[in-house]
Design an enzyme around this catalytic site. Structure first.
Site, PDB file in Angstrom:
ATOM      1  N   GLY A  77       0.870  -1.381  -0.041  1.00 46.85           N
ATOM      2  CA  GLY A  77      -0.046   0.094  -0.026  1.00 46.85           C
ATOM      3  C   GLY A  77       0.818   1.255  -0.019  1.00 46.85           C
ATOM      4  N   ASN A  78       0.274   2.380   0.254  1.00 47.04           N
ATOM      5  CA  ASN A  78       1.048   3.615   0.506  1.00 47.04           C
ATOM      6  C   ASN A  78       0.313   4.326   1.369  1.00 47.04           C
ATOM      7  OD1 ASN A  78      -0.881   5.467  -0.972  1.00 47.04           O
ATOM      8  ND2 ASN A  78      -0.776   3.866  -2.633  1.00 47.04           N
ATOM      9  N   ARG A  79       0.816   5.610   1.577  1.00 46.31           N
ATOM     10  CA  ARG A  79       0.525   6.494   2.688  1.00 46.31           C
ATOM     11  C   ARG A  79      -0.410   7.605   2.398  1.00 46.31           C
ATOM     12  NH1 ARG A  79       6.397   7.712   4.984  1.00 46.31           N
ATOM     13  NH2 ARG A  79       5.288   9.148   6.403  1.00 46.31           N
ATOM     14  N   SER A  80      -1.220   7.489   1.241  1.00 47.32           N
ATOM     15  CA  SER A  80      -1.920   8.467   1.052  1.00 47.32           C
ATOM     16  C   SER A  80      -3.441   8.430   1.785  1.00 47.32           C
ATOM     17  CB  SER A  80      -2.473   8.386  -0.406  1.00 47.32           C
ATOM     18  OG  SER A  80      -3.638   9.172  -0.644  1.00 47.32           O
TER      19      SER A  80
END
Ligand code: CTP
Length: 400
Positions: free
Chosen positions: A208-211
């Site tokens: 995933g990512n941190r958005s």
């Protein structure tokens, strides 16, 4: 400076109890609130509650404190009138100028912006009478927030739920700050993607990512405030649903692509604010991946995800459709931004610098909006909503 004066009208629906939360938001942020409930609202929430929370007297009838001429004064002196919840009956009375109690009198004497947050059963909301009343109120300049979809009284679900009080507060705060501005996106359908995709490895793990989704949500909220029909496609966000927006939830890049292409078919603008994973695991393990004693872990093989922004830019489901991308860059921000704009084929690219402590999850943002026409619009450090408004200004210019 004097505190902004807000009249909170409450009409008689079960969602009247949520008006207390809205009231608390106003008072805690330095507004002077006068609550004007209808007689039926007081069957749901007592006058003592509104009076204690607002610190002001509460009246329902024009016959209370007649010497103060409240039926004229309250509306004349307000900076904002917000009716939440607004029942079908209240919308009908407001649209037709009836004035049989203090709230309806106040609506006729108010010269300030008026916001209605309707709440009712889906059938009542969809009835042509209600829809025509809403259209009349909007034509006269009132802001009528679209109801949310969700659980209604009892076991029913559907459109008609009062939006989250925090979101109604955001609409009011904007209206107070800027007045009711020209709804320059009225009649337009805009699609906004927000959040970050998650690409599953097994039932419990993902890449995933941190958005956080905050920038995308700010874009959705500001577009709705400017009159657009908004489809917000949210990937793994944990934020309150913005008022007046159609929300579609997705998880992976492939699901996001499907939802964006579907919504883009009749959209005037598509804004890709979501952080889309460029790669996904080639294989999905249906059972949890276990470690094995004495063995090295299997490498994770990745495959490319579709590039949604490039695809919608190439396809242009509708002539004149405006496509906006976002680029988060850590180095050579502007040069990388220009190259990315050309590569993706979009009309505008919002470029911001990211790093360990920059942008992700914060309330503020700083960016440069690059145009395919060579334009460059720097947006100074400020709230994500201010950047969102600049994006919509540039979209409106291009929509012509
Ligand atoms: N985007 C997309 N589909 C992808 C990847 C990105 O639609 N598979 C969109 C994002 O929503 C964003 C823009 O493309 O609007 C730029 O995203 P970014 O990750 O910066 O672009 P990449 O093409 O992945 O560039 P980089 O090589 O820098 O990762």
């Amino acid at each position: 400076m004097d505190k902004p004066r807000v009249v909170l009208g409450v009409s008689g629906g079960i969602a009247a109890y949520k008006a207390c939360e809205l009231l608390r938001r106003f008072t805690e942020s330095g507004h002077d609130v006068r609550v004007v409930p209808t007689a039926s609202a007081l069957r749901f929430v007592g006058a003592a509650t509104f009076s204690a929370l607002s610190g002001n007297p509460v009246a329902t009838e024009v016959w209370d404190s007649v010497h103060e001429v409240p039926h004229v004064r309250i509306g004349q002196h307000a900076d904002l009138v917000v009716v939440a919840p607004a029942t079908a009956d209240m919308l009908a009375k407001a649209a037709h100028g009836l004035a049989d109690d203090l709230l309806t009198n106040t609506l006729l004497t108010a010269r300030c912006p008026v916001v209605f947050a309707p709440a009712m059963h889906t059938e009542m909301w969809e009835h042509p009478a209600t829809q025509e009343n809403v259209a009349t109120l909007r034509r006269r300049g009132a802001v009528v927030v679209e109801p949310a979809v969700g659980r209604l009284t009892g076991v029913d679900t559907g459109k008609g739920r009062l939006p989250d009080p925090g979101e109604i507060f955001e609409v009011c705060r904007r209206v107070l700050a800027r007045g009711v501005r020209e709804p320059d996106l009225r009649g337009r359908h805009v699609v906004v993607s927000a959040g970050g995709t998650r690409e599953p490895l097994d039932p419990v793990r993902f890449l995933g990512n941190r958005s956080s989704g905050k920038q995308g949500y700010a874009l959705a909220r500001t577009a709705a405030a400017r009159g657009a029909r908004v489809t917000l496609i949210a990937a793994n966000t944990h934020l309150p649903d913005p008022a007046g927006v159609d929300l579609v939830r997705v998880g992976t890049a492939v699901q996001l692509r499907e939802a964006v292409l579907k919504a883009a078919a009749d959209a005037d603008a598509v804004v890709m604010a979501a952080a889309v994973a460029d790669f996904r695991p080639a294989a999905y393990a249906t059972g949890k991946i276990k470690k094995k004693d004495g063995q090295e872990p299997e490498p994770v093989v990745l495959v490319r995800n579709p590039d949604i922004l490039a695809e919608v830019s190439a396809e242009r489901a509708r002539a004149g459709q405006v496509i906006v991308g976002f680029a988060a860059e850590t180095d050579d921000v502007l040069a990388n931004g220009r190259a990315k704009l050309a590569r993706k084929g979009c009309d505008l690219l919002v470029v911001n610098e990211v790093g360990e402590r920059k942008t992700f999850g914060s309330e503020e943002n700083e960016a440069v909006v690059l145009g395919a026409d060579g334009s460059e619009n720097p947006v100074p450090h400020g709230p994500k909503e201010a950047l969102a408004d600049v994006v919509w200004d540039l979209v409106v210019d291009r929509l012509g």
